[in-house]
Design a protein around this motif. Sequence first.
Motif, short mmCIF file in Angstrom:
data_model
loop_
_atom_site.label_atom_id
_atom_site.label_comp_id
_atom_site.label_asym_id
_atom_site.label_seq_id
_atom_site.Cartn_x
_atom_site.Cartn_y
_atom_site.Cartn_z
N GLU A 48 0.84 -1.20 0.00
CA GLU A 48 0.00 0.00 0.00
C GLU A 48 0.88 1.25 0.00
O GLU A 48 0.63 2.19 -0.77
N ASN A 84 1.16 3.99 -3.09
CA ASN A 84 0.93 5.43 -2.91
C ASN A 84 2.12 6.25 -3.38
O ASN A 84 1.95 7.33 -3.95
N MET A 133 1.94 6.35 -7.10
CA MET A 133 0.88 7.28 -7.54
C MET A 133 1.28 8.74 -7.31
O MET A 133 0.94 9.60 -8.12
N GLU A 142 1.27 11.34 -10.33
CA GLU A 142 0.52 12.60 -10.28
C GLU A 142 1.44 13.79 -10.55
O GLU A 142 1.05 14.76 -11.21
N PHE A 200 -1.78 4.36 -13.23
CA PHE A 200 -2.91 4.28 -12.29
C PHE A 200 -3.62 2.92 -12.41
O PHE A 200 -3.97 2.30 -11.41
N THR A 230 -4.01 -0.77 -9.47
CA THR A 230 -5.17 -1.47 -8.92
C THR A 230 -4.79 -2.85 -8.36
O THR A 230 -5.54 -3.46 -7.63
N GLN A 266 -2.88 -3.48 -6.10
CA GLN A 266 -2.75 -3.42 -4.64
C GLN A 266 -4.07 -3.77 -3.96
O GLN A 266 -4.10 -4.46 -2.94
N ASP A 267 -5.14 -3.32 -4.55
CA ASP A 267 -6.46 -3.63 -3.99
C ASP A 267 -6.74 -5.13 -4.05
O ASP A 267 -7.18 -5.73 -3.07
N ILE A 268 -6.42 -5.72 -5.20
CA ILE A 268 -6.69 -7.14 -5.40
C ILE A 268 -5.81 -8.00 -4.47
O ILE A 268 -6.30 -8.90 -3.78
N TYR A 295 -10.72 0.91 0.33
CA TYR A 295 -9.29 1.04 0.07
C TYR A 295 -9.01 2.45 -0.41
O TYR A 295 -9.43 2.82 -1.50
N LYS A 296 -8.30 3.19 0.41
CA LYS A 296 -8.02 4.59 0.06
C LYS A 296 -7.28 4.69 -1.28
O LYS A 296 -7.49 5.62 -2.05
N THR A 297 -6.40 3.72 -1.52
CA THR A 297 -5.62 3.73 -2.77
C THR A 297 -6.55 3.60 -3.98
O THR A 297 -6.37 4.27 -4.99
N MET A 298 -7.57 2.75 -3.84
CA MET A 298 -8.51 2.56 -4.94
C MET A 298 -9.32 3.84 -5.17
O MET A 298 -9.57 4.22 -6.32
N ARG A 347 -8.27 6.77 -4.70
CA ARG A 347 -7.34 7.69 -5.36
C ARG A 347 -7.20 7.34 -6.85
O ARG A 347 -7.15 8.23 -7.71
N ILE A 348 -7.12 6.04 -7.14
CA ILE A 348 -6.98 5.61 -8.54
C ILE A 348 -8.21 6.02 -9.34
O ILE A 348 -8.10 6.61 -10.42
N ASN A 408 -8.37 9.73 -9.96
CA ASN A 408 -7.44 10.13 -11.02
C ASN A 408 -7.97 9.78 -12.41
O ASN A 408 -7.84 10.56 -13.35
N LEU A 409 -8.54 8.57 -12.50
CA LEU A 409 -9.07 8.16 -13.81
C LEU A 409 -10.24 9.06 -14.21
O LEU A 409 -10.37 9.45 -15.37
N ASP A 418 -17.57 0.12 -4.64
CA ASP A 418 -17.06 -1.23 -4.37
C ASP A 418 -18.19 -2.04 -3.73
O ASP A 418 -19.20 -1.47 -3.29
N PRO A 429 -9.26 -6.39 -11.47
CA PRO A 429 -8.72 -5.09 -11.85
C PRO A 429 -9.31 -4.63 -13.18
O PRO A 429 -9.64 -5.44 -14.02
#
Lengths: 213, 129
Positions: free
Chosen positions: A98, A102, A105, A109, A134, A138, A140-142, B15-18, B20-21, B24-25, B58, B111
């Motif tokens: 994670e 970040n 990313m 950015e 970007f 994804t 990381q989520d999976i 998921y904070k990262t998701m 953010r992704i 951005n998209l 989600d 994904p």
Amino acid sequence: MVVKGVDRDLALRLDAIRREHGETVHVDQVAEVVRAILDTMKGDLNAGDIKLYREIESLADYIHAAKAEIAALRPGDIKNEFIATATDELDAIVGATEAATNQIMDAAERIEGLAPMMDSEVAQRLTEVTTQIFEACTFQDITGQRITKVVKMLKEIEGRVESLVRALGSEMEGPGEKAAKALVTDEDLLNGPQLPASAADQAEIDRLLASFD
Amino acid sequence: MAVDKNMNVLIVDDYKTMLRIIRNLLKQLGFNNVDEATDGSMALQMLRVGNYGLIISDWNMEPMTGLQLLREVRADPKLKAIPFIMVTAESKSENVIAAKEAGVSNYIVKPFNAETLKTKMVTVIGDFA
């Protein structure tokens, strides 16, 4: 009492045999005495009872053997050390990926922020590239969800091992094999990356090295 | 009718990262008014006070899942018309069927890539290219 009755019958027969044959007794006569003794037990234990008793006895032997084998596996260690370590390591993987995602990313950015300073064609290509970054993030989520699933399964196993240890008694909680080891081998030194809470940073390593000077 | 890229979009993920992704998209697709929630109940509170044109959520979240959120949205007369895209790693057909029965507008399996997100958004809210 039955036992006294058996003893009296046995004594009478043995006296009779001694009177007739002296101290030397034929095997057939021994068998006859044994049969007579077994006959006196009729009504107390039948063949079915004896069979059941033997089955129970062999079951008890089997349980004792299984208990010994389980104790040799050290379920206490599995619960307290191996599973606990595995879940901590997996949690650390989630945290590290994670943090890395970040960072990636953040960089993407910043690159994207440069687009307005470029001509439109280059800016467009830059945006396409950052989009791909970007998208790739994804993962990381999976992976996080998959690892969380594995951690849940390990916790389930931990709970079952704990029940087993409770059911089988305190001898399952013996000292770990590692604790009993006196010598540290080269293999013992291969622990891989440390968890963030226990890892030494470079400054600590430098201090330790300096302490040898 | 042309799609208003200034519409408010609510993205929901634990998921904070998701978050953010997706943010951005969406930005790259021209949608800059994006709010975030980390579970269904937080999203529902935001939906009840805000004015949103699209929900991207989600599924697997606590305490309120994406499916529960979808059901709440579809049961609320003020919210039921908002397009709802489920973005999830849950890819079994039974999941898709349950979401469809609950009124999902579209379904993206993680994904995913920007092109898939754009295609599904166009299907749901109309062409904004």
